[in-house]
Enzyme design. Structure first.
Site, mmCIF file in Angstrom:
data_model
loop_
_atom_site.group_PDB
_atom_site.id
_atom_site.type_symbol
_atom_site.label_atom_id
_atom_site.label_comp_id
_atom_site.label_asym_id
_atom_site.label_seq_id
_atom_site.Cartn_x
_atom_site.Cartn_y
_atom_site.Cartn_z
ATOM 1 C CG ASP A 80 32.042 51.815 32.747
ATOM 2 O OD1 ASP A 80 30.816 51.585 32.766
ATOM 3 O OD2 ASP A 80 32.646 52.390 33.668
ATOM 4 C CG ASP A 81 36.115 52.226 29.250
ATOM 5 O OD1 ASP A 81 35.504 53.141 29.837
ATOM 6 O OD2 ASP A 81 37.185 51.742 29.660
ATOM 7 C CG HIS A 132 32.343 55.925 30.642
ATOM 8 N ND1 HIS A 132 32.290 56.051 32.007
ATOM 9 C CD2 HIS A 132 33.510 55.273 30.383
ATOM 10 C CE1 HIS A 132 33.380 55.490 32.534
ATOM 11 N NE2 HIS A 132 34.131 55.022 31.567
ATOM 12 C CG HIS A 136 37.599 57.406 29.743
ATOM 13 N ND1 HIS A 136 38.594 57.103 30.650
ATOM 14 C CD2 HIS A 136 36.627 56.502 29.965
ATOM 15 C CE1 HIS A 136 38.218 56.050 31.368
ATOM 16 N NE2 HIS A 136 37.034 55.674 30.976
ATOM 17 C CG HIS A 231 35.905 48.234 31.756
ATOM 18 N ND1 HIS A 231 36.083 47.725 33.018
ATOM 19 C CD2 HIS A 231 35.982 49.580 31.862
ATOM 20 C CE1 HIS A 231 36.274 48.730 33.863
ATOM 21 N NE2 HIS A 231 36.212 49.866 33.196
HETATM 22 ZN ZN LIG Z 1 35.993 54.079 31.661
#
Ligand SMILES: [Zn+2]
Length: 273
Positions: A80-81, A132, A136, A231
């Site tokens: 993620d991210d 994603h 956020h 991540h």
């Molecule tokens: Zn995230």
């Protein structure tokens, strides 16, 4: 009517019902196998999926297929991210071990021109690239209800870069509690799929402690299908190689998400997503 002929009628009726049930269960199982993650194996397995073996099968959505009598184990590494400047190194480690991953990128980061080539590379190398969100931000996504709009925008950005037309998203902070029934209805209507995870690596809070991340993942890796949350952090990159090696030692294959073999992984157990 005497006692015996009544008995025979009951037996006949019972066998008929059992027969019909067996056929239905057989059809259900064949259908399920077809949509399961291990599609290649599922095809080969279909001819031997008789109703008589049903009681021994695990009928959960994520049930793996058997191959040569072994239960197939699949781990989905998800990141993620990103995209971040570490992305090329993540790709390098995955390539070195012939492992596939699933990346959930944030729209804001996708705007970074210097990272665009690596996003393209990720897709070209067989990894799945999903969204994603754009911001956020919990408030925007869930409180203000912009989840679907942000995901659509993010998926469009990915489409512009990779040429793929992805449908899978990872909700920031997980789908629970933010993704209310109303938002899930909208998500399902938009044809967007949502994956949470089955193993949280807690990598974000283990700066400088990649071994802690490896331990956390391996402690959780018990089921034939695992979706692992990581991540794009330095400590996660440092943990990636040992994680891959140890998962393989445990018999896991490391695959990217496959839309054609989608199965639900969300905390709400919403089968539409
Ligand atoms: Zn995230």
């Amino acid at each position: 009517m005497n006692k015996n002929s009544a008995k025979i009628r009951i037996i006949k009726r019972t066998s008929l019902i059992v027969g019909i049930l067996a056929v239905f269960m057989g059809l259900f199982f064949v259908g399920k196998s077809f949509f399961s993650p291990a599609k290649g194996v599922a095809k080969a397995e279909q001819k031997v999926q008789l109703a008589t073996v049903l009681p021994q099968q695990n009928l959960s959505k994520t049930a793996p297929q058997e191959y040569n009598g072994q239960v197939r184990k699949v781990a989905y590494l998800t990141f993620d991210d990103g995209p971040s400047k570490l992305l090329p190194q993540f790709l390098e480690v995955l390539k070195k071990h012939d492992a596939k991953g699933t990346f959930f990128f944030v729209g804001g980061n996708l705007g970074r021109k210097d990272l665009v080539p690596y996003v393209k590379q990720a897709a070209d190398e067989g990894h799945y690239v999903g969204s994603h969100s754009m911001t956020h931000k919990f408030g925007k996504l869930y409180t203000q209800g912009e989840f679907v709009d942000e995901m659509k925008e993010g998926l469009k950005m990915i489409n512009d870069i990779t040429g793929e037309n992805p449908k899978l998203v990872r909700p920031p902070y997980g789908s629970m509690p933010g993704l209310s029934e109303e938002l899930r209805n909208k998500t399902a209507e938009a044809g967007i799929k949502v994956w949470d995870w089955t193993i949280d690596s807690y990598d974000w809070k283990m700066k400088g402690n990649p071994q802690g991340i490896v331990n956390e993942v391996m402690k959780g890796a018990k089921d034939p299908v695992e979706v692992i949350l990581l991540h794009e952090h330095q400590q996660s990159l440092d943990a990636l190689e040992p994680i891959i090696i140890q998962l393989k030692e445990q018999g896991y294959e490391l695959e990217a998400y496959d839309e054609k073999a989608h199965f639900p992984v969300n905390f709400w157990k919403d089968e539409r997503l």
